[in-house]
Design a protein around this motif. Structure first.
Motif, PDB file in Angstrom:
ATOM      1  N   ASP A 203       2.965  10.388   4.976  1.00 55.53           N
ATOM      2  CA  ASP A 203       2.108  10.637   3.813  1.00 55.53           C
ATOM      3  C   ASP A 203       1.046   9.539   3.659  1.00 55.53           C
ATOM      4  O   ASP A 203      -0.048   9.799   3.156  1.00 55.53           O
ATOM      5  CB  ASP A 203       2.983  10.707   2.551  1.00 55.53           C
ATOM      6  CG  ASP A 203       2.203  11.237   1.347  1.00 55.53           C
ATOM      7  OD1 ASP A 203       1.425  12.183   1.529  1.00 55.53           O
ATOM      8  OD2 ASP A 203       2.375  10.692   0.244  1.00 55.53           O
ATOM      9  N   SER A 204       1.367   8.334   4.117  1.00 56.40           N
ATOM     10  CA  SER A 204       0.409   7.233   3.937  1.00 56.40           C
ATOM     11  C   SER A 204      -0.568   7.099   5.119  1.00 56.40           C
ATOM     12  O   SER A 204      -1.413   6.204   5.121  1.00 56.40           O
ATOM     13  CB  SER A 204       1.153   5.909   3.704  1.00 56.40           C
ATOM     14  OG  SER A 204       1.860   5.537   4.857  1.00 56.40           O
TER      15      SER A 204
ATOM     16  N   LEU B  76       6.744   0.055   7.627  1.00 61.44           N
ATOM     17  CA  LEU B  76       5.275   0.239   7.671  1.00 61.44           C
ATOM     18  C   LEU B  76       4.561  -1.083   7.987  1.00 61.44           C
ATOM     19  O   LEU B  76       3.605  -1.462   7.334  1.00 61.44           O
ATOM     20  CB  LEU B  76       4.763   0.837   6.358  1.00 61.44           C
ATOM     21  CG  LEU B  76       5.059   2.323   6.180  1.00 61.44           C
ATOM     22  CD1 LEU B  76       4.638   2.811   4.807  1.00 61.44           C
ATOM     23  CD2 LEU B  76       4.343   3.165   7.242  1.00 61.44           C
TER      24      LEU B  76
ATOM     25  N   PHE C  89       7.397   9.443   3.550  1.00 61.24           N
ATOM     26  CA  PHE C  89       6.498   8.464   2.914  1.00 61.24           C
ATOM     27  C   PHE C  89       5.557   7.841   3.937  1.00 61.24           C
ATOM     28  O   PHE C  89       4.389   7.596   3.659  1.00 61.24           O
ATOM     29  CB  PHE C  89       7.309   7.358   2.229  1.00 61.24           C
ATOM     30  CG  PHE C  89       7.951   7.798   0.946  1.00 61.24           C
ATOM     31  CD1 PHE C  89       7.193   8.385  -0.063  1.00 61.24           C
ATOM     32  CD2 PHE C  89       9.305   7.620   0.733  1.00 61.24           C
ATOM     33  CE1 PHE C  89       7.778   8.790  -1.259  1.00 61.24           C
ATOM     34  CE2 PHE C  89       9.905   8.021  -0.465  1.00 61.24           C
ATOM     35  CZ  PHE C  89       9.136   8.611  -1.447  1.00 61.24           C
TER      36      PHE C  89
ATOM     37  N   GLU D 132       0.836  -1.210   0.000  1.00 57.98           N
ATOM     38  CA  GLU D 132       0.000   0.000   0.000  1.00 57.98           C
ATOM     39  C   GLU D 132       0.866   1.253   0.000  1.00 57.98           C
ATOM     40  O   GLU D 132       2.007   1.233   0.407  1.00 57.98           O
ATOM     41  CB  GLU D 132      -0.881   0.007   1.265  1.00 57.98           C
ATOM     42  CG  GLU D 132      -1.885  -1.135   1.311  1.00 57.98           C
ATOM     43  CD  GLU D 132      -2.594  -1.213   2.661  1.00 57.98           C
ATOM     44  OE1 GLU D 132      -2.710  -0.163   3.321  1.00 57.98           O
ATOM     45  OE2 GLU D 132      -3.008  -2.314   3.043  1.00 57.98           O
ATOM     46  N   GLY D 133       0.291   2.371  -0.443  1.00 59.84           N
ATOM     47  CA  GLY D 133       1.001   3.653  -0.405  1.00 59.84           C
ATOM     48  C   GLY D 133       1.650   3.976  -1.736  1.00 59.84           C
ATOM     49  O   GLY D 133       2.050   3.083  -2.486  1.00 59.84           O
ATOM     50  N   LYS D 134       1.750   5.281  -2.013  1.00 63.23           N
ATOM     51  CA  LYS D 134       2.303   5.734  -3.312  1.00 63.23           C
ATOM     52  C   LYS D 134       3.731   5.241  -3.528  1.00 63.23           C
ATOM     53  O   LYS D 134       4.112   4.825  -4.620  1.00 63.23           O
ATOM     54  CB  LYS D 134       2.331   7.266  -3.341  1.00 63.23           C
ATOM     55  CG  LYS D 134       0.977   7.918  -3.514  1.00 63.23           C
ATOM     56  CD  LYS D 134       1.178   9.438  -3.594  1.00 63.23           C
ATOM     57  CE  LYS D 134      -0.054  10.150  -3.064  1.00 63.23           C
ATOM     58  NZ  LYS D 134       0.266  11.499  -2.598  1.00 63.23           N
TER      59      LYS D 134
ATOM     60  N   ASN E  88       5.136   2.670  -2.457  1.00 62.80           N
ATOM     61  CA  ASN E  88       5.184   1.247  -2.785  1.00 62.80           C
ATOM     62  C   ASN E  88       4.738   0.957  -4.215  1.00 62.80           C
ATOM     63  O   ASN E  88       5.137  -0.052  -4.802  1.00 62.80           O
ATOM     64  CB  ASN E  88       4.349   0.446  -1.790  1.00 62.80           C
ATOM     65  CG  ASN E  88       5.153   0.099  -0.552  1.00 62.80           C
ATOM     66  OD1 ASN E  88       6.353  -0.130  -0.632  1.00 62.80           O
ATOM     67  ND2 ASN E  88       4.499   0.064   0.594  1.00 62.80           N
TER      68      ASN E  88
ATOM     69  N   ASN F 277      -3.823   7.875   7.241  1.00 57.66           N
ATOM     70  CA  ASN F 277      -5.153   8.414   6.927  1.00 57.66           C
ATOM     71  C   ASN F 277      -5.950   8.756   8.182  1.00 57.66           C
ATOM     72  O   ASN F 277      -7.119   9.116   8.095  1.00 57.66           O
ATOM     73  CB  ASN F 277      -5.958   7.384   6.116  1.00 57.66           C
ATOM     74  CG  ASN F 277      -5.235   7.019   4.831  1.00 57.66           C
ATOM     75  OD1 ASN F 277      -4.683   7.899   4.177  1.00 57.66           O
ATOM     76  ND2 ASN F 277      -5.214   5.747   4.487  1.00 57.66           N
TER      77      ASN F 277
END
Length: 443
Positions: free
Chosen positions: A337-338, A309, A334, A270-272, A274, A340
């Motif tokens: 940023d992930s 993560l 990062f 998950e995450g940009k 990644n 939520n």
């Protein structure tokens, strides 16, 4: 030929085994204490060694020296060797000529471990006879001595690349570049960037360089430098006729007139950041002619990397996440940023010249409280003291986790993402992550 090895860690012992097998007169010297299990290997293999000292007369008569990546070029014994014109190599440089396997080399400030593990997973799942080494797992030299792999996936640090002369991977990846380890590069960012790009310096037209086309340092480097390797860019925002990109929630890859697409929602990571790691690894899989169905299956079942993560537990509807491997600001960027949900951030350790400003907007938006876990937290307090409602200092992991629990409400996240090295309070980032996981389990 006399081979002297400085540093008796994983890479040193592996090089000693390979050197002995190839007929070198091998001597291992470690300025610290040698671990018991490594000492046994040296004794069983009848390799000469010393610990807690460097005896000049036994070192300066070397034909070639392999030094551990942890020993800086500025150390007195290395300076003496270089002054005498004795070549000082990294394990990777020493071992590579003894294998004709296809080498995939992966470097970058962040994401290189995940990309390395995912690439290895893709190739291994496809049934390839592949080894995993470099900065991770078992020593590359040791594997070259003991195994017959057809391919290797190697995670390469800038320190390992500093010690190469002729080494060239068939496929190279630069995941990204952001300031890190600047203490080893005279605090000059351009020296560190140059070090990363050594991965492609010996590549030819037959080889490939996969890189992040959105990365500022990489883009700048290409304005004034070139490589002979065939370029395969990847990007979250741009599209290419040759390369990898994300469009309409689909990963699209086009290499050598072959297309591959996959819905991003089916990718396990998950995450940009990644998505970038997945594009880089999948580009390798395409170059290695792996079937599309195998790639899709591997991307959807990949477990991720420990301490990156890593979801530990959910307690009273609060998610605890272990990102102990985030040892620089960019990695923590990062991670934040992930997030939520409102986040309690555990940060701190040995600062490598960090600039926390780039985290400011994310901290304002996502972080409700900061727990400083380090011997000296002044820079973190100065940077974020006025930005978050609550700032606490602790000096051990149990206190950090208990304090985090007190500061959270249902639906929050507790994130250990230190942005720093761990050596002030812990043995290494693994020890730090394991202590975090244990403390969470004890709640």
């Amino acid at each position: 030929m006399r081979l002297v090895i400085l540093g008796a860690g994983e890479s040193g012992i592996g090089t000693a085994i390979l050197g002995k097998k190839k007929g070198y007169d091998v001597f291992v010297s470690d300025f610290g204490k040698i671990k018991g299990n490594y000492k046994e290997v040296l004794i069983i293999n009848e390799i000469a060694w010393e610990e807690e000292k460097h005896t000049k007369d036994l070192i300066l008569n070397a034909d070639v020296v392999m030094k551990s990546p942890g020993i800086p070029d500025k150390s007195p014994i290395v300076k003496k060797l270089l002054a005498k014109g004795i070549p000082v190599l990294s394990e990777i440089e020493f071992a590579a000529p003894f294998t004709d396997a296809t080498i995939i080399g992966i470097t970058g400030s962040n994401g290189k471990t995940t990309t390395t593990m995912l690439t290895y997973h893709l190739l291994k799942s496809a049934g390839l006879n592949v080894g995993l080494g470099g900065n991770i797992g078992k020593s590359f030299a040791w594997q070259v001595a003991d195994n017959k792999y057809d391919s290797y996936v190697l995670e390469l640090s800038s320190f390992q690349l500093d010690g190469i002369l002729k080494f060239k991977p068939h496929i190279a990846i630069i995941t990204n570049i952001s300031p890190d380890h600047l203490d080893r590069y005279d605090y000059k960012y351009e020296n560190y960037i140059a070090s990363k790009f050594r991965i492609t310096m010996n590549q030819t037209e037959e080889d490939y360089l996969i890189y992040d086309a959105n990365d500022e340092a990489i883009t700048e480097w290409f304005k004034t430098h070139t490589t002979k390797a065939k370029l395969i860019p990847f990007s979250l925002t741009k599209t290419f006729s040759e390369g990898a990109y994300i469009k309409n929630n689909k990963m699209e890859i086009s290499i050598n007139q072959e297309e591959f697409t996959m819905d991003t929602e089916h990718i396990a990571l998950e995450g940009k950041h990644n998505m970038k790691n997945a594009m880089a690894a999948t580009s390798v899989a395409k170059l290695m002619q792996i079937r599309k169905s195998t790639i899709r299956e591997s991307l959807s079942n990949f477990q991720g990397v420990e301490h990156r993560l890593e979801k530990v537990l959910k307690i009273q509807n609060v998610q605890y996440i272990n990102d102990s491997k985030a040892t620089n600001v960019n990695a923590s960027f990062f991670a934040l940023d992930s997030m939520n949900t409102p986040t309690v951030w555990i940060v701190g350790g040995v600062d490598k010249g960090n600039d926390y400003n780039e985290l400011m907007s994310l901290v304002r938006e996502k972080v409700k409280a900061i727990i400083c876990l380090g011997v000296d937290n002044k820079k973190i307090i100065d940077a974020f003291g006025n930005v978050v409602d609550m700032m606490v200092e602790v000096d051990n992991m149990n206190d950090a986790v208990r304090m985090a629990q007190r500061l959270t409400e249902k639906g929050d996240t507790v994130l250990l993402s230190p942005a720093c090295a761990s050596f002030d309070l812990f043995e290494n980032y693994e020890d730090r992550g394991n202590q975090f996981k244990q403390a969470v389990k004890n709640l």
